[in-house]
Scaffold this active site. Structure first.
Site, short mmCIF file in Angstrom:
data_model
loop_
_atom_site.label_atom_id
_atom_site.label_comp_id
_atom_site.label_asym_id
_atom_site.label_seq_id
_atom_site.Cartn_x
_atom_site.Cartn_y
_atom_site.Cartn_z
N LYS A 40 0.81 -1.18 -0.12
CA LYS A 40 -0.13 0.14 0.09
C LYS A 40 0.89 1.37 0.20
O LYS A 40 0.85 2.22 -0.68
CB LYS A 40 -0.84 -0.06 1.28
CG LYS A 40 -2.07 1.06 1.34
CD LYS A 40 -2.84 1.02 2.50
CE LYS A 40 -3.69 -0.10 2.42
NZ LYS A 40 -4.56 -0.27 3.39
N ARG B 241 -3.03 3.05 8.91
CA ARG B 241 -3.61 1.86 8.22
C ARG B 241 -2.19 1.00 8.13
O ARG B 241 -1.21 1.57 7.92
CB ARG B 241 -4.01 2.35 6.85
CG ARG B 241 -5.00 3.08 6.83
CD ARG B 241 -5.66 3.35 5.24
NE ARG B 241 -6.73 4.38 5.13
CZ ARG B 241 -8.20 4.04 5.06
NH1 ARG B 241 -8.13 2.81 5.08
NH2 ARG B 241 -9.04 5.03 5.00
N GLY C 143 -8.11 -6.75 5.29
CA GLY C 143 -8.94 -6.95 6.19
C GLY C 143 -8.43 -7.88 7.55
O GLY C 143 -8.97 -7.79 8.59
N MET D 188 -5.39 -6.95 9.07
CA MET D 188 -4.54 -5.89 10.10
C MET D 188 -5.44 -4.73 10.35
O MET D 188 -6.60 -4.41 9.93
CB MET D 188 -3.27 -5.73 9.63
CG MET D 188 -2.33 -7.08 9.78
SD MET D 188 -0.63 -6.76 9.37
CE MET D 188 -1.01 -6.20 7.61
N ARG E 48 -30.35 -40.52 -31.96
CA ARG E 48 -30.74 -38.93 -32.00
C ARG E 48 -29.26 -38.19 -31.50
O ARG E 48 -28.55 -38.86 -30.93
CB ARG E 48 -31.78 -38.55 -31.05
CG ARG E 48 -31.34 -38.98 -29.55
CD ARG E 48 -32.77 -38.88 -28.66
NE ARG E 48 -32.58 -39.31 -27.33
CZ ARG E 48 -33.53 -39.50 -26.55
NH1 ARG E 48 -34.69 -39.18 -26.81
NH2 ARG E 48 -33.24 -40.22 -25.47
N HIS F 283 -30.96 -2.70 -9.77
CA HIS F 283 -29.52 -2.49 -9.37
C HIS F 283 -29.05 -4.01 -9.03
O HIS F 283 -27.79 -4.15 -9.42
CB HIS F 283 -29.55 -1.54 -8.09
CG HIS F 283 -28.07 -1.47 -7.43
ND1 HIS F 283 -27.64 -2.28 -6.51
CD2 HIS F 283 -27.22 -0.61 -7.73
CE1 HIS F 283 -26.54 -1.80 -6.25
NE2 HIS F 283 -26.15 -0.82 -6.87
N ARG G 19 -19.99 3.61 -16.57
CA ARG G 19 -20.97 4.43 -16.12
C ARG G 19 -20.43 5.59 -14.80
O ARG G 19 -20.17 4.67 -13.82
CB ARG G 19 -22.20 3.65 -15.60
CG ARG G 19 -23.06 3.05 -16.65
CD ARG G 19 -23.62 1.81 -16.11
NE ARG G 19 -22.81 0.43 -16.09
CZ ARG G 19 -23.17 -0.52 -16.34
NH1 ARG G 19 -24.45 -1.08 -16.33
NH2 ARG G 19 -22.52 -1.51 -15.80
N ARG H 288 -19.40 7.30 -20.26
CA ARG H 288 -20.69 8.02 -20.25
C ARG H 288 -20.62 9.13 -19.17
O ARG H 288 -20.34 8.65 -17.93
CB ARG H 288 -21.80 7.00 -20.13
CG ARG H 288 -23.24 7.84 -20.03
CD ARG H 288 -24.43 6.90 -19.89
NE ARG H 288 -24.47 6.28 -18.52
CZ ARG H 288 -25.32 5.28 -18.16
NH1 ARG H 288 -26.25 4.71 -19.19
NH2 ARG H 288 -25.64 4.97 -17.07
N GLU I 281 -31.22 6.44 -26.68
CA GLU I 281 -32.12 5.78 -26.00
C GLU I 281 -33.66 6.23 -25.83
O GLU I 281 -34.28 5.93 -25.11
CB GLU I 281 -31.54 5.74 -24.71
CG GLU I 281 -30.99 7.17 -24.01
CD GLU I 281 -29.89 7.00 -22.82
OE1 GLU I 281 -30.28 6.45 -21.78
OE2 GLU I 281 -29.30 8.12 -22.82
N SER J 52 -24.00 4.88 -29.53
CA SER J 52 -24.27 3.49 -28.64
C SER J 52 -25.76 3.24 -28.08
O SER J 52 -26.31 4.37 -27.49
CB SER J 52 -23.34 3.73 -27.45
OG SER J 52 -23.47 2.69 -26.76
N CYS K 127 -25.07 -0.98 -26.02
CA CYS K 127 -24.41 -1.13 -24.69
C CYS K 127 -25.43 -1.34 -23.56
O CYS K 127 -25.21 -1.78 -22.37
CB CYS K 127 -23.74 0.04 -24.05
SG CYS K 127 -24.77 1.62 -24.10
N TYR L 295 -20.05 -3.10 -33.01
CA TYR L 295 -19.83 -4.14 -31.83
C TYR L 295 -20.99 -3.99 -30.90
O TYR L 295 -22.14 -3.34 -30.82
CB TYR L 295 -18.66 -3.40 -31.16
CG TYR L 295 -18.94 -2.02 -30.34
CD1 TYR L 295 -19.57 -1.82 -29.02
CD2 TYR L 295 -18.90 -0.95 -30.94
CE1 TYR L 295 -20.14 -0.79 -28.48
CE2 TYR L 295 -19.24 0.48 -30.47
CZ TYR L 295 -19.81 0.60 -29.16
OH TYR L 295 -20.10 1.65 -28.52
#
Length: 881
Positions: free
Chosen positions: A23, A93, A102, A104, A337, A453, A559, A615, A750, A769, A837, A857
Site C-alpha cells: 500500500k 492503516r 481486512g 490487520m 438421436r 440494481h 458508468r 458515459r 435511448e 451507442s 451497450c 460492436y
C-alpha cells in the site's frame, strides 16, 4: 547516520515495496506520477520488525521522524494536527508487502478530542457529522488500540436506539451522539481503568503501535499461513490525511452413446440389462451394467452394436444417443438421436470433431449453444439433486450459490471477508450495499426486475442473483423472512439458482465452472469468424481487467454515476448538489475531479490500446440525496424532541433541497445531457478528469483510446452544445499538458426521437451507442421494474409478448428504431461507429439482430463476453448462409 524509518509519499516508489509495504509503495508511486493522493507518510516494515524485536518499543529516531513528517503534512495540507480551528485528521492503516485484506488494523478520524470536535463542527457547519465521527473514533480506538471488547460499544448503541425507538443509526440526533461519546468514554474507563486519550500525538503513537501489533493477531497469522506469507516481513504503517451446471439371458436392452455425454471423451458409453425391458434400465429395479461389459456377456452383439454406433456418428457427424434391444441373439436398434450432453461435453466434442476432420470450425462453433457456454462460467445445480424449492423469482444472473442468509450489507461484507459464505437477502439492493454484494456468494431480492440494481451489479460481477421473489416477506427487525408459513432466519442456509430463478431450502450439491483448453480454443475460432467486435460494460479497473481477460476488445459503457456512489465520495457529491452558487460547488467538484481522474487512470491502464467509452453523469441528482420521507420523519422527530432551532433549520434546508429536486417522473426529468446543459460544471469536471487521466497514462507509456458519451440526447442541439463545451475543456487540457490525443464524442440513442432524427444528430456525433434498456422503456412506455414484476409474465402467458423485451430485444418495435437509426446515421456519416451497450448486448438473439443491421460492436457485462463472442460468430456464419 540515523536509520531512516519514515518516508513521505514523495520520497518512495513501487520499487520499495518490501520496505514500504504494498500500500505504501503504491501511494508513493502514485504521488510520484502526479496522482491526487491524500498526502501522508509511510513508516517502514523495518520499523515494525525492530519494534517487535525491542519488545514493543519504537526504535531510536522514529519519534522524531514521525514528528518531522507530520509537520510536512501540515505544511502541504495547510492544516494543523492539533489546531481545533483548522483541524487535520488522519488515518493510520496497515500495509503489508503482500496484500492481506481486512487482516490487520486501521484507525480512522484520528486527531479528534473534546476540543477539536467542536472546532470541526464549526469548520464543517455539521455538528451531527462531527460527533458521529467522534463516537466512531472513540469506539474504533477503544477496540483496536486499547483492547476493549467492541460488542460493549455495539450494545450501548443498540440500547440507545431501542430506548428511543430508532431503527437506523442515521436517526441518532446530535445530542444522542454527544451522549454516546460520553458513554463510550465511560466504557473505556470501566474496562481499562484509564481515560480515552485527548492528546492527538499520544493517539497517533498508540495507533501506530496497534497496527504494528496487529501483524501478530490470530487472524493475521492464520491468513499468512493460508497464503504462505513469511512471518518476518512485518507491516508498514501508512499515516495519511483523512478523506471521506425378456426372453432369457441371450436377450437384453440398453441405452448407448457414441461418446461420453458427461465429459465428451471418445469412448463407447451406456448401460444395459440382460433379460429386461427398456424401462427397467431407467426404473432402478435392477442395477444396469456398463456397456463395455456386453463384450463379455454377448461379444458378437457388442461388436455389431459398436460398429453400428461408429457408422451412426459418421453419418450424423455428431455424438449419437441410441437405444437398443437384443432378442435371442439378434440386435435391434430402437432409436438414435443427437445426444444430450453437458456443456463441458458439448465443447470437447465440437473441438475434437474438428480436429478429427469430421466438421469445420464453423460447424464446431455452431454446435455450441451460448447458454451452454454460460453454464461453464458459473457454478450450477447438480441435475441429479433433490430440490426443496421454497419460491421462485426472476433468473436475474446465472449460476448457483449456497450460503447463510444475511439481511444487512455490512454484516454480509464482514462475514464474506472473514471467509463465510453468505446470501445477501434484501427487499432491493442500493449502491450503498455494494460492499455486501461484493463479499456475498449470491443475491436474493423480493423486489426489482432483470435490470434492477441487484441484477445489473450481480451480472457485472458474475454472481448468481434471483430478483423479484415477491412471495418473500422480509422482517428486518426479527432478521428473518417468510414465504407463507415457512420462516427462514438469519444464519439459515439456502441455495439460489440464478439460472432458473429458484430459491431452495438447504444446501444443494453444485457443479463448479469448467473452463479449459477447449473453451479457449473454441473462442479463438469465434474471433477468427465473427465480424462484430465484442466490448464490455465496466465501471472499475477490476471490471475492465476481467473483461479483457474474457476477450473484450474495448469498454462500450463506463458508468460514472457508479463511481459517485462510493462511500469516500458520496459526501462530496451531496455538497456539490446542495451548493446554491457556482462558487460553493468549486470545492466539492475539485474533490470529485481528483477521485474521478484516479478511476479513469485505472480503467485506461487496464484497457490500454483499446477503446473506452465513458458515459458522463446520467441519473438525476436527487438519487444521490437522502430519502425524502426518511428526512421528513427525522425533522418531525427533531421538532417533537425540542432540538435547537439551528439544527431544525439545517434539516429544513436539506428537506427543502430534496423536495425541490423531486420529480413526478425522474426517468424522463432532469438527467443526462439536460443536467449537463443546465449544470455544466458537472460535465466540465468529468471531461477534464477523463482527459487529464489520459494524459497521465500516456506519460507512463500506456495508450488510452478515449471516447466520451453524452447521455439522453433527444435533439441535435443538445449534443452540439455539450460537444462544444466538452471540446473547449479538452483543448484547454491538451494545450496545458502539451499533448495531442485523438478522441471521439458521441451519444447514447435511448429515446425514440433520437432514433428517428439520427441523421441530424449524427452531424455532431463520432459514434452512437444504443442504450436499449431505456429505449425499450421509452418505446413501450414501460417502467421496467414495475412491468417485470407486475404484468410482463402475464403478457407472455397471454402471448401479447413473445419474450420479456428487457431480456430479448423487441425486433418489431425497438429493433425497427435501431435499424432505422443506423441507416439514417450512415447516410450522414458513413464511417460513424455504431454499437449497443444495453443488457441486450449480451443476449444471443439480440446479438444476431445487431449483426444483421450492421453494428460495429456489442457491449455486455464482463462475464457475458465469451457468450457474446460465440453469438457474434454464429451470427456471421448464419448471415453467410
Amino acid at each position: 547516520m540515523e536509520k531512516k524509518y519514515v518516508y513521505f509519499f514523495d520520497e518512495g516508489g513501487m520499487e520499495m515495496r518490501s520496505l514500504l509495504g504494498g500500500k505504501g509503495a503504491n501511494l508513493c508511486e502514485m504521488t510520484k506520477m502526479g496522482f491526487p493522493v491524500p498526502q501522508g507518510f509511510v513508516i517502514t516494515t523495518e520499523a515494525c520488525i525492530k519494534y517487535n524485536k525491542l519488545g514493543k518499543v519504537f526504535p531510536e529516531g522514529l519519534d522524531g521522524q514521525i514528528e518531522k513528517n507530520l509537520k510536512k503534512l501540515e505544511d502541504i495540507t495547510k492544516k494543523k494536527f492539533e489546531d481545533p480551528d483548522n483541524l487535520l485528521l488522519i488515518s493510520v492503516r496497515s500495509g503489508a508487502v503482500f496484500s492481506m485484506p481486512g487482516m490487520m488494523d486501521t484507525v480512522l478520524n484520528l486527531g479528534l478530542n473534546d476540543e477539536s470536535v467542536k472546532g470541526l463542527a464549526r469548520l464543517t457547519g455539521n455538528e451531527r457529522f462531527t460527533y458521529d465521527s467522534y463516537r466512531r473514533f472513540i469506539s474504533m480506538f477503544g477496540e483496536i488500540v486499547m483492547g476493549v471488547d467492541g460488542l460493549k460499544f455495539e450494545k450501548t448503541l443498540g440500547k440507545m436506539k431501542k430506548d428511543k425507538g430508532y431503527k437506523y443509526d442515521t436517526e441518532l440526533t446530535t445530542d444522542d451522539l454527544k451522549e454516546l461519546t460520553l458513554k463510550y468514554r465511560d466504557i473505556i474507563i470501566k474496562e481499562k481503568g484509564e481515560e480515552f486519550p485527548q492528546n492527538p500525538i499520544e493517539q497517533l503513537e498508540m495507533s501506530i503501535k496497534a497496527v504494528f501489533d496487529s501483524w501478530f493477531t490470530p487472524r493475521a497469522i492464520v491468513y499468512r499461513k493460508a497464503n504462505e506469507i513469511p512471518e518476518d516481513l512485518g507491516t508498514a504503517v501508512n499515516v495519511q490525511t483523512m478523506v471521506f451446471g425378456n426372453m432369457g439371458w441371450d436377450s437384453g436392452t440398453g441405452v448407448a452413446f457414441t461418446r461420453d455425454p458427461a465429459n465428451g471423451k471418445k469412448v463407447y458409453y451406456g448401460e444395459y440389462l440382460l433379460n429386461a425391458q427398456g424401462e427397467d434400465v431407467v426404473a432402478g429395479i435392477r442395477t444396469p451394467k456398463q456397456l463395455n461389459e456386453l463384450k463379455d456377456d454377448l461379444p458378437e452383439m457388442y461388436e455389431e452394436l459398436t460398429n453400428l454406433m461408429d457408422k451412426l456418428e459418421e453419418h450424423y457427424t455428431d455424438m449419437q444417443d441410441l437405444e437398443f434391444t437384443i432378442q435371442q441373439g439378434k440386435l435391434y436398434m430402437l432409436q438414435t438421436r443427437t445426444g444430450k450432453r453437458t456443456a463441458a461435453s458439448a465443447l470437447k466434442i465440437a473441438v475434437d470433431m474438428h480436429k478429427e476432420g469430421v466438421i469445420s470450425k464453423e460447424e464446431a462453433v455452431m454446435r455450441i449453444s451460448p447458454y451452454q457456454l454460460d453454464q461453464l462460467l458459473h457454478p450450477r445445480i447438480d441435475p441429479d439433486a433433490e430440490l426443496n424449492v421454497l419460491t421462485k423469482g426472476l433468473n436475474a444472473s446465472p449460476g448457483a450459490a449456497i450460503g447463510k442468509v444475511v439481511f444487512d450489507a455490512d454484516k454480509a461484507a464482514e462475514m464474506g471477508k472473514a471467509g463465510g459464505k453468505v446470501i445477501l437477502v434484501r427487499w432491493e439492493t442500493t449502491p450503498d450495499d455494494i460492499h455486501g454484494v461484493i463479499e456475498s456468494q449470491g443475491i436474493l431480492t423480493s423486489h426489482g426486475g432483470m435490470t434492477s440494481h441487484a441484477a445489473v451489479v450481480a451480472r457485472g460481477m458474475g454472481k448468481p442473483c434471483v430478483c423479484g421473489a415477491e412471495e418473500i416477506h422480509i422482517d428486518y427487525d426479527k432478521n428473518q423472512f417468510n414465504v407463507g408459513d415457512i420462516i427462514v432466519k438469519e444464519g439459515d442456509i439456502i441455495t439460489i439458482d440464478g439460472t432458473k430463478g429458484n430459491v431452495i431450502l438447504g444446501e444443494i450439491p453444485l457443479i463448479e465452472p469448467e473452463i479449459n483448453v477447449d473453451f479457449i480454443t473454441l473462442l479463438e475460432w469465434c474471433d477468427e469468424i465473427r465480424r462484430m467486435g465484442v466490448w464490455a460494460n465496466a465501471d472499475t479497473p477490476e471490471d475492465a481487467k476481467k473483461a479483457r481477460e474474457y476477450g473484450a476488445e474495448g469498454i462500450g459503457l463506463c458508468r460514472t454515476e457508479h463511481m459517485f456512489m462510493a462511500e469516500d465520495r458520496l459526501s462530496y457529491v451531496r455538497k456539490m448538489i446542495l451548493a446554491e452558487t457556482g462558487e460553493e460547488r468549486i470545492k466539492p467538484l475539485e474533490k470529485l475531479w481528483r477521485v474521478q481522474k484516479d478511476d479513469f487512470v485505472g480503467i485506461f491502464k487496464a484497457m490500454t490500446g483499446l477503446p473506452v467509452i465513458i458515459r458522463l453523469l446520467d441519473p438525476p441528482l436527487h438519487e444521490f440525496l437522502p430519502d425524502y420521507v426518511e428526512t421528513l420523519l427525522e425533522l418531525k422527530k427533531m421538532r417533537e424532541e425540542g432540538l435547537s432551532e439551528e439544527d431544525i433549520k439545517e434539516k429544513e434546508e436539506l428537506l427543502k433541497a430534496i423536495r425541490s429536486m423531486q420529480e413526478a417522473n425522474p426517468m424522463l426529468g432532469l438527467r443526462g445531457c439536460r443536467l449537463g446543459i443546465t449544470r455544466p460544471d458537472v460535465y466540465q469536471m468529468q471531461v477534464r478528469a477523463i482527459i487529464e487521466a489520459a494524459c497521465d497514462v500516456i506519460d507512463e507509456g500506456y495508450e488510452p483510446v478515449v471516447e466520451i458519451m453524452i447521455p439522453l440526447v433527444a435533439d441535435k442541439i443538445e449534443l452540439k452544445i455539450t460537444r462544444e463545451e466538452s471540446e473547449k475543456i479538452i483543448k484547454e487540457v491538451l494545450e496545458k499538458r502539451g499533448k495531442n490525443i485523438s478522441y471521439k464524442i458521441g451519444t447514447m440513442i435511448e429515446l425514440p426521437r433520437a432514433a428517428i432524427t439520427a441523421d441530424e444528430i449524427a452531424k455532431y456525433a463520432d459514434f452512437f451507442s444504443y442504450g436499449t434498456n431505456d429505449l425499450t422503456q421509452t418505446t413501450f412506455g414501460f417502467s421496467r421494474d414495475d412491468a417485470e414484476a407486475k404484468f410482463i409474465p402475464q403478457y407472455i402467458e397471454l402471448k401479447i409478448l413473445e419474450k420479456n423485451p428487457f431480456e430479448v430485444m423487441d425486433i418489431e418495435g425497438v429493433g425497427k428504431l435501431v435499424e432505422m437509426s443506423c441507416k439514417l446515421a450512415r447516410q450522414t456519416k458513413p464511417d460513424i461507429e455504431l454499437g449497443i451497450c444495453g443488457e441486450h448486448g449480451g443476449d444471443p438473439k439480440s446479438i444476431h439482430f445487431c449483426n444483421k443491421v450492421g453494428l460495429n460492436y456489442v457491449s455486455c457485462s464482463p462475464f457475458r463476453v465469451p457468450i457474446a463472442r460465440l453469438s457474434a460468430a454464429q451470427a456471421t456464419i448464419k448471415e453467410k448462409k
